[in-house]
Enzyme design. Sequence first.
Site, PDB file in Angstrom:
ATOM      1  N   TYR A   6     -17.747 -28.863 -69.592  1.00 21.65           N
ATOM      2  CA  TYR A   6     -17.988 -28.433 -67.937  1.00 21.65           C
ATOM      3  C   TYR A   6     -19.034 -29.219 -67.881  1.00 21.65           C
ATOM      4  O   TYR A   6     -19.780 -29.552 -67.220  1.00 21.65           O
ATOM      5  CB  TYR A   6     -18.834 -27.764 -68.592  1.00 21.65           C
ATOM      6  CG  TYR A   6     -17.337 -26.302 -68.124  1.00 21.65           C
ATOM      7  CD1 TYR A   6     -16.767 -26.139 -68.661  1.00 21.65           C
ATOM      8  CD2 TYR A   6     -17.904 -24.941 -66.420  1.00 21.65           C
ATOM      9  CE1 TYR A   6     -15.393 -24.945 -68.516  1.00 21.65           C
ATOM     10  CE2 TYR A   6     -16.703 -24.267 -66.623  1.00 21.65           C
ATOM     11  CZ  TYR A   6     -15.268 -24.717 -67.230  1.00 21.65           C
ATOM     12  OH  TYR A   6     -14.826 -23.421 -66.901  1.00 21.65           O
ATOM     13  N   ASP A  57     -13.895 -20.253 -71.300  1.00 20.39           N
ATOM     14  CA  ASP A  57     -13.313 -19.777 -69.915  1.00 20.39           C
ATOM     15  C   ASP A  57     -12.321 -19.334 -69.876  1.00 20.39           C
ATOM     16  O   ASP A  57     -11.605 -18.013 -69.709  1.00 20.39           O
ATOM     17  CB  ASP A  57     -13.199 -20.844 -69.144  1.00 20.39           C
ATOM     18  CG  ASP A  57     -12.696 -21.298 -68.342  1.00 20.39           C
ATOM     19  OD1 ASP A  57     -13.651 -19.995 -66.980  1.00 20.39           O
ATOM     20  OD2 ASP A  57     -12.603 -21.904 -67.498  1.00 20.39           O
ATOM     21  N   ASP A  59      -4.874 -22.483 -79.162  1.00 19.12           N
ATOM     22  CA  ASP A  59      -3.710 -22.097 -78.406  1.00 19.12           C
ATOM     23  C   ASP A  59      -3.371 -21.133 -79.399  1.00 19.12           C
ATOM     24  O   ASP A  59      -2.596 -20.242 -79.193  1.00 19.12           O
ATOM     25  CB  ASP A  59      -2.497 -23.324 -78.600  1.00 19.12           C
ATOM     26  CG  ASP A  59      -2.620 -23.987 -80.752  1.00 19.12           C
ATOM     27  OD1 ASP A  59      -3.233 -23.275 -81.161  1.00 19.12           O
ATOM     28  OD2 ASP A  59      -1.441 -24.778 -80.207  1.00 19.12           O
ATOM     29  N   LYS A 106     -10.179 -26.268 -81.856  1.00 14.56           N
ATOM     30  CA  LYS A 106      -8.777 -27.539 -81.831  1.00 14.56           C
ATOM     31  C   LYS A 106      -8.420 -28.257 -82.993  1.00 14.56           C
ATOM     32  O   LYS A 106      -8.694 -29.601 -82.150  1.00 14.56           O
ATOM     33  CB  LYS A 106      -8.606 -27.909 -80.026  1.00 14.56           C
ATOM     34  CG  LYS A 106      -6.802 -28.954 -80.224  1.00 14.56           C
ATOM     35  CD  LYS A 106      -5.968 -27.318 -80.079  1.00 14.56           C
ATOM     36  CE  LYS A 106      -4.607 -28.334 -80.213  1.00 14.56           C
ATOM     37  NZ  LYS A 106      -3.862 -27.600 -80.476  1.00 14.56           N
ATOM     38  N   ASP A 126     -10.421 -14.768 -69.581  1.00 17.30           N
ATOM     39  CA  ASP A 126      -9.651 -14.663 -68.336  1.00 17.30           C
ATOM     40  C   ASP A 126      -8.537 -13.460 -68.858  1.00 17.30           C
ATOM     41  O   ASP A 126      -8.062 -13.008 -68.550  1.00 17.30           O
ATOM     42  CB  ASP A 126      -9.526 -15.518 -67.697  1.00 17.30           C
ATOM     43  CG  ASP A 126     -10.064 -15.356 -66.557  1.00 17.30           C
ATOM     44  OD1 ASP A 126     -11.045 -15.369 -66.522  1.00 17.30           O
ATOM     45  OD2 ASP A 126      -8.927 -16.095 -65.379  1.00 17.30           O
TER      46      ASP A 126
HETATM   47  C1  IPM Z   1     -15.997 -18.205 -65.267  1.00 13.88           C
HETATM   48  C2  IPM Z   1     -15.670 -19.415 -63.836  1.00 13.88           C
HETATM   49  C3  IPM Z   1     -16.746 -20.511 -63.915  1.00 13.88           C
HETATM   50  C4  IPM Z   1     -16.080 -21.327 -64.807  1.00 13.88           C
HETATM   51  C5  IPM Z   1     -16.295 -21.048 -62.754  1.00 13.88           C
HETATM   52  C6  IPM Z   1     -16.143 -20.316 -61.404  1.00 13.88           C
HETATM   53  C7  IPM Z   1     -17.137 -22.381 -62.899  1.00 13.88           C
HETATM   54  O1  IPM Z   1     -14.327 -19.120 -64.011  1.00 13.88           O
HETATM   55  O2  IPM Z   1     -17.540 -17.884 -64.918  1.00 13.88           O
HETATM   56  O3  IPM Z   1     -15.173 -17.807 -65.698  1.00 13.88           O
HETATM   57  O4  IPM Z   1     -14.832 -21.793 -65.215  1.00 13.88           O
HETATM   58  O5  IPM Z   1     -17.539 -21.500 -65.779  1.00 13.88           O
HETATM   59 MG    MG Z   2     -13.310 -18.471 -65.506  1.00 14.70          MG
END
Ligand code: IPM
Ligand code: MG
Length: 362
Positions: A146, A252, A228, A196, A256
């Site tokens: 990032y 990240d 993975d 990884k 999710d």
């Molecule tokens: C998160 C989001 C952010 C990230 C984006 C919005 C920059 O997806 O907080 O997980 O990728 O960190």
């Molecule tokens: Mg995210």
Amino acid sequence: MTTKSKPRLIAVLPGDGIGEEVTQQSVRVIEKLNALMDLGLECQHEPVGGTAYDLHGTPLPEKTLELAKAADAVLLGAVGGPKYDSAPRELRPERALLGLRSELDLFSNLRPATLFPELAAASTLKPEVVSGLDIMIVRELTGGIYFGQPRGIEQSDGQRRGFNTMVYNEKEIERIARSAFEIAMQRNKTLCSVDKANVLEVSELWREVVTRVSADYSEVSLSHMYIDNACMQLVRAPKQFDVIVTTNMFGDILSDAASMLTGSIGMLPSASLDSNSKGMYEPVHGSAPDIAGQGIANPLASILSVAMMLRYSFAQTKAADTIETAVKAVLADGQIRTADITVDGNAASTSEMGQAVLDKLQ
Ligand code: IPM
Ligand code: MG
């Protein structure tokens, strides 16, 4: 003699889309709790993200950053929206989030994925696979791909070439590893580090440093898993995990995926901490432009983020418990459910849900 302790300043940055709607409910919770428990909390608001861009031409105005720096904790709503998709990268709402993380040195991102028993049916996974789920993902938040240099898009051999750099130094790995081991010590003393290392040198170093740090935490059992496989295991048998530590980008993605195990991303809070427990607290869900402005978003992730704030930045365990207990009581009642977690098709509004939590606070 009684001296009233210094108020604790909370920078409230509602941001965009449903960020504004859910944060409003959190502020009501803070105000009520403040009155009930005399916590000395004080809220100050500033715009961030697209809202700030519209007002001031930048997603992270100086005044907003100053307030965030001066505050003892930050409560963030969400940033982003399709309206800003064509804005130059440096002016996109997401830049505000990345800027706050890096300016405040919030390297340790805690993303719990906890399943409330009442919501087991809301998960797309079988109830027996997810019931009792309680995972903590510790994501490195200020380094890795990032932020790595060099990065960019350049002309090369008559075509464009895009590039980013995944980089970690030993200190960065060590401090996030320590954060994760400390959390593991307070939980079930197992930690899985995700990398990884079969392909990437940066992961090889990651694995080596995490293993080295583990010598200081002999009670914690440490395992390593490739990203993975970790994704696969997370949907196959998520309860094998307790605390996971990983890099910025892998975290990240994993967080999710983990959020969906719990049925609704609308339930999950998060904390991003520096080395002094100053933190930024935000729901894991984004600005949800598709439902923004309708007053139907679930405010519980934001409200639970306030509980994390009280726990991690203000050491107010009792107040944090009070909020979590109230949320559980509302869910157990089953009367008030926002659209994302309804079972009978009846959906409460954002403010009705906020009110329901307020009514249970005591
Ligand atoms: C998160 C989001 C952010 C990230 C984006 C919005 C920059 O997806 O907080 O997980 O990728 O960190
Ligand atoms: Mg995210």
